[in-house]
Design an enzyme around this catalytic site. Structure first.
Site, PDB file in Angstrom:
ATOM      1  N   ASP A  44       1.965  -1.615  -4.649  1.00 41.25           N
ATOM      2  CA  ASP A  44       0.766  -1.270  -4.747  1.00 41.25           C
ATOM      3  C   ASP A  44       0.091  -1.729  -5.964  1.00 41.25           C
ATOM      4  OD1 ASP A  44      -0.851   1.629  -3.182  1.00 41.25           O
ATOM      5  OD2 ASP A  44      -1.535   1.157  -5.109  1.00 41.25           O
ATOM      6  N   SER A  49      -0.895   7.058  14.334  1.00 39.64           N
ATOM      7  CA  SER A  49      -1.142   8.274  14.070  1.00 39.64           C
ATOM      8  C   SER A  49      -0.031   9.344  13.768  1.00 39.64           C
ATOM      9  CB  SER A  49      -1.830   8.728  15.303  1.00 39.64           C
ATOM     10  OG  SER A  49      -2.287  10.104  15.445  1.00 39.64           O
ATOM     11  N   GLY A  84      -0.278  11.152  10.451  1.00 39.82           N
ATOM     12  CA  GLY A  84      -0.869  11.787   9.231  1.00 39.82           C
ATOM     13  C   GLY A  84       0.191  12.058   8.439  1.00 39.82           C
ATOM     14  N   LYS A 113      -6.090   2.896  19.283  1.00 40.78           N
ATOM     15  CA  LYS A 113      -6.351   4.038  17.979  1.00 40.78           C
ATOM     16  C   LYS A 113      -7.643   4.463  17.997  1.00 40.78           C
ATOM     17  CE  LYS A 113      -4.694   6.466  14.640  1.00 40.78           C
ATOM     18  NZ  LYS A 113      -5.929   6.782  13.499  1.00 40.78           N
ATOM     19  N   ASN A 158      -6.516   1.779   9.753  1.00 42.22           N
ATOM     20  CA  ASN A 158      -7.507   1.934  10.825  1.00 42.22           C
ATOM     21  C   ASN A 158      -8.541   0.711  10.936  1.00 42.22           C
ATOM     22  OD1 ASN A 158      -6.434   4.328  12.142  1.00 42.22           O
ATOM     23  ND2 ASN A 158      -7.174   5.487  10.540  1.00 42.22           N
ATOM     24  N   HIS A 187      -8.319   6.705  20.441  1.00 40.01           N
ATOM     25  CA  HIS A 187      -7.783   8.036  20.036  1.00 40.01           C
ATOM     26  C   HIS A 187      -8.346   8.938  19.288  1.00 40.01           C
ATOM     27  CE1 HIS A 187      -5.002  10.000  17.241  1.00 40.01           C
ATOM     28  NE2 HIS A 187      -4.148  10.015  18.008  1.00 40.01           N
ATOM     29  N   ASN A 188      -9.094   8.252  18.140  1.00 41.24           N
ATOM     30  CA  ASN A 188      -9.553   9.148  17.084  1.00 41.24           C
ATOM     31  C   ASN A 188     -10.912   9.604  17.714  1.00 41.24           C
ATOM     32  OD1 ASN A 188      -7.549   8.225  15.454  1.00 41.24           O
ATOM     33  ND2 ASN A 188      -8.694   7.933  13.941  1.00 41.24           N
ATOM     34  N   MET A 195       0.573   7.908   3.012  1.00 40.64           N
ATOM     35  CA  MET A 195       1.011   7.608   4.157  1.00 40.64           C
ATOM     36  C   MET A 195       1.674   6.447   4.078  1.00 40.64           C
ATOM     37  SD  MET A 195      -0.985   7.487   7.771  1.00 40.64           S
ATOM     38  CE  MET A 195      -0.532   7.238   9.353  1.00 40.64           C
ATOM     39  N   GLY A 196       1.486   5.431   3.222  1.00 42.37           N
ATOM     40  CA  GLY A 196       2.149   4.280   3.176  1.00 42.37           C
ATOM     41  C   GLY A 196       3.762   4.572   2.581  1.00 42.37           C
ATOM     42  N   GLU A 222      -9.833  12.733  19.498  1.00 43.93           N
ATOM     43  CA  GLU A 222      -9.630  13.633  18.418  1.00 43.93           C
ATOM     44  C   GLU A 222     -10.809  14.412  18.160  1.00 43.93           C
ATOM     45  OE1 GLU A 222      -8.581  12.829  13.935  1.00 43.93           O
ATOM     46  OE2 GLU A 222      -6.665  12.763  15.445  1.00 43.93           O
ATOM     47  N   TYR A 223     -12.071  13.659  17.672  1.00 44.57           N
ATOM     48  CA  TYR A 223     -13.506  14.243  17.318  1.00 44.57           C
ATOM     49  C   TYR A 223     -13.631  15.278  18.347  1.00 44.57           C
ATOM     50  CZ  TYR A 223     -14.729  10.585  13.792  1.00 44.57           C
ATOM     51  OH  TYR A 223     -14.668   9.830  12.812  1.00 44.57           O
ATOM     52  N   GLY A 279       0.785  -1.270   0.136  1.00 43.20           N
ATOM     53  CA  GLY A 279       0.074  -0.005   0.062  1.00 43.20           C
ATOM     54  C   GLY A 279       0.995   1.212   0.065  1.00 43.20           C
ATOM     55  N   LEU A 280       1.164   1.920  -1.096  1.00 41.72           N
ATOM     56  CA  LEU A 280       1.774   3.038  -1.165  1.00 41.72           C
ATOM     57  C   LEU A 280       1.213   4.173  -1.332  1.00 41.72           C
ATOM     58  CD1 LEU A 280       4.534   1.423  -3.402  1.00 41.72           C
ATOM     59  CD2 LEU A 280       4.811   1.799  -1.005  1.00 41.72           C
TER      60      LEU A 280
END
Length: 302
Positions: A30, A122, A124, A174, A96, A177-178, A11-12, A181-182, A7-8
């Site tokens: 990918d 996390s 980004g 995670k 995620n 965590h998200n 982020m990857g 974040e919301y 997965g490129l």
């Protein structure tokens, strides 16, 4: 250490580049030729056009790090990898995924002698330069084998990462965590909206945000980003009032209900995101109609 990045996307590819800079050999795959070419040009990554070619290029025991969309894509990737891997290999899901899916996948891999780690990630788009926060779930021995990789990806070898529990724990952490974040994002958004509406004081929102960044109890990285956004575009012109969600907030709220934990801030922040997408709110029309029916208040015709 050798690692295969599956997965490129942005982020990857960035994670692969950080590992490469840290002295690790990274090979990537990918399904999209454009993503492979972008990773090659931007970071000089070695890429392959099939999972089989990627796995064949890695020395045993292999390490495969998945950065693919949560859900069916992860299962499809694991199904494709199954015949290619051998006992002792490690697969890390750095996306995620829902923690229950990660528990199921870990059990599935365990039956073939393959180690599966779920890694909540996390950071980004800033992770390449600043490092990633990594919450790892799974076997302690497998996590320890990947220590050199995790120390490279983290902001520093001794902070920002750790094994937080058994299979599923990384993605559960995670998820929460998200959800947090919301709530934090919603609070900032509401506060700036109140100041923006107080036209009589003509508050300079970029200035206020910059002041809060230093010494204030509400200072944070999210506030840093808010200050940047307001400096670049004080009125936020051209941005549609539509807020998406990628699922973690929903899962957090569902877990809170199942565990009998009161989580009103996270829940309401999720509801606000859903509300932002309603261009023609039937609920608001019903409220207006009811006020008119019982009080004769009249309705605004649209």
């Amino acid at each position: 250490m050798d690692i295969g990045m599956v997965g490129l996307g942005r982020m990857g590819a960035n994670m692969a580049a950080r590992l490469k800079r840290g002295g690790h050999r990274v090979a990537g795959f990918d399904p999209g030729a454009a993503a492979r070419e972008a990773a090659q040009q931007a970071h000089g990554l070695e890429t392959f056009d099939s999972l089989a070619a990627l796995v064949a290029a890695l020395p045993a025991p292999r390490v495969l790090w998945l950065m693919v969309p949560a859900g069916a894509a992860v299962d499809a990737t694991l199904d494709a990898l199954g015949p290619l891997l051998r006992a002792g290999d490690i697969v890390v899901d750095g996306g995620n995924s829902n923690y229950k899916d990660s528990q199921r996948r870990a059990a599935q891999c365990r039956g073939s002698g393959i180690h599966f780690l779920d890694c909540g990630t996390s950071g980004g788009v800033w992770g390449l330069a600043e490092g990633y926060s990594l919450m790892v779930g799974g076997e302690e021995s497998a996590c320890e084998r990947l220590r050199p990789l995790l120390e490279t990806l983290a902001p520093a070898p001794d902070r920002g990462w750790g094994r937080v529990g058994p299979s599923g724990a990384g993605h559960f952490a995670k998820m929460v965590h998200n959800g947090i974040e919301y709530g934090m994002m919603q609070a900032y958004a509401e506060g700036f909206a109140i100041m923006q509406r107080k036209e009589s004081l003509a508050l300079d929102l970029p200035q206020v945000a910059e002041i809060w960044r230093h010494g204030s109890v509400v200072r944070s990285w999210l506030l840093d980003l808010a200050a940047e956004a307001l400096e670049d575009n004080p009125a936020l012109e051209g941005i549609a009032p539509y807020v998406a969600d990628s699922g973690e907030g929903r899962w957090t709220v569902a877990e809170a209900i199942e565990l009998d934990v009161s989580a009103p801030v996270i829940t309401l922040s999720l509801m606000e995101r859903l509300r932002s997408r309603d261009k023609d709110s039937f609920a608001d029309k019903m409220l207006a109609a009811l006020r008119d029916r019982f009080g004769g208040h009249g309705v605004k015709r649209g």
